[in-house]
Design an enzyme around this catalytic site. Structure first.
Site, PDB file in Angstrom:
ATOM      1  N   HIS A   7       0.815  -1.213   0.000  1.00  0.00           N
ATOM      2  CA  HIS A   7       0.000   0.000   0.000  1.00  0.00           C
ATOM      3  C   HIS A   7       0.848   1.263   0.000  1.00  0.00           C
ATOM      4  CE1 HIS A   7       0.402  -0.732   4.455  1.00  0.00           C
ATOM      5  NE2 HIS A   7       0.469   0.589   4.537  1.00  0.00           N
ATOM      6  N   GLU A  43      -8.386   4.727   9.682  1.00  0.00           N
ATOM      7  CA  GLU A  43      -7.915   4.523   8.310  1.00  0.00           C
ATOM      8  C   GLU A  43      -8.967   3.867   7.437  1.00  0.00           C
ATOM      9  OE1 GLU A  43      -4.719   1.522   9.289  1.00  0.00           O
ATOM     10  OE2 GLU A  43      -6.048   0.396   7.971  1.00  0.00           O
ATOM     11  N   GLN A  60      -4.012   3.508   1.395  1.00  0.00           N
ATOM     12  CA  GLN A  60      -4.354   3.545   2.825  1.00  0.00           C
ATOM     13  C   GLN A  60      -4.482   5.014   3.227  1.00  0.00           C
ATOM     14  OE1 GLN A  60      -1.208   2.500   5.832  1.00  0.00           O
ATOM     15  NE2 GLN A  60      -2.704   0.957   6.439  1.00  0.00           N
ATOM     16  N   HIS A  84       3.804   7.258   3.651  1.00  0.00           N
ATOM     17  CA  HIS A  84       4.728   6.127   3.606  1.00  0.00           C
ATOM     18  C   HIS A  84       4.382   5.186   2.460  1.00  0.00           C
ATOM     19  CE1 HIS A  84       1.433   4.477   6.192  1.00  0.00           C
ATOM     20  NE2 HIS A  84       1.717   3.337   5.617  1.00  0.00           N
ATOM     21  N   GLU A 134       7.482   0.948   5.145  1.00  0.00           N
ATOM     22  CA  GLU A 134       6.841  -0.074   5.981  1.00  0.00           C
ATOM     23  C   GLU A 134       7.074  -1.425   5.325  1.00  0.00           C
ATOM     24  OE1 GLU A 134       2.662   0.806   6.723  1.00  0.00           O
ATOM     25  OE2 GLU A 134       2.210  -1.321   6.944  1.00  0.00           O
TER      26      GLU A 134
END
Ligand code: V0V
Ligand code: CO
Length: 149
Positions: A7, A43, A60, A84, A134
């Site tokens: 994502h 989220e 996301q 991110h 991430e």
């Protein structure tokens, strides 16, 4: 080691307004919403490709639920935008260990709970050319998934 973009995390001030933009502009529907207390976010996950059984990529959308959370801090400094990128892997523990051994700061000793029961960890943006990165193992991608029920 890393098999796909899981994502892109986007920081927004108001989740409902941002979801409405993605729906009206691109036709995305919300597949899943949740509050992650530990991460300090509410989220919404919008699926781009793949299926419920795996292989999916997501947008996301992240709204902070606390002023001292990473996303709130980011918004105050930079405003809305890409926060991110998350790489998918079948083995987040192994990937984090391998990357850590190459001198990149891994933010957690053990992966923590992410969206939809994934396991996640983060790499420090200052060690990744400015990108908060991430690593994530989706529940469907975890070894042994589906074997017990
Ligand atoms: C901070 N910096 C970033 C950044 N956040 N650079 C690129 N992208 C980001 N997202 C830079 C910032 O501009 C500073 O550089 C420096 O890092 C230190 O930032 P800070 O504002 O002082 O903040 P810190 O040090 O308190 O925290 C930064 C870290 C924090 C990365 C350690 O944001 C963190 O722990 N993030 C991981 C958790 C997270 O982001 N959770 C929300 C998503 P300059 O300006 O001094 O040069 S939750 C999620 O994704 C879930 C649940 C999921 O996927 O399932
Ligand atoms: Co994320």
């Amino acid at each position: 080691m890393l098999t796909r973009i899981d994502h892109i995390g986007i920081a927004c001030r108001d989740l409902d307004t941002t979801v409405a933009f993605y729906r009206a502009t691109y036709g995305f529907e919300v597949h899943h919403t949740e509050v992650n207390e530990e991460q300090g976010v509410r989220e919404a996950m919008l699926r781009i490709n793949g299926t419920d059984d795996g292989g999916a990529s997501w947008i996301q959308l992240l709204e902070p639920i606390r002023e001292d959370s990473p996303v709130a801090k980011w918004l105050a400094k930079h405003g809305e935008g890409v926060h991110h990128i998350a790489f998918g892997t079948a083995d987040v523990d192994g990937a984090a260990q391998a990357v850590g051994a190459r001198g990149v700061r891994v933010l957690y000793d053990e992966p923590r709970r992410g969206s939809m029961d994934s396991r996640i960890t983060f790499l420090h943006p200052k060690d990744c050319h400015g990108v908060l990165t991430e690593l994530v193992t989706a529940a469907q991608d975890a070894p042994g998934h589906g074997e017990h029920g």
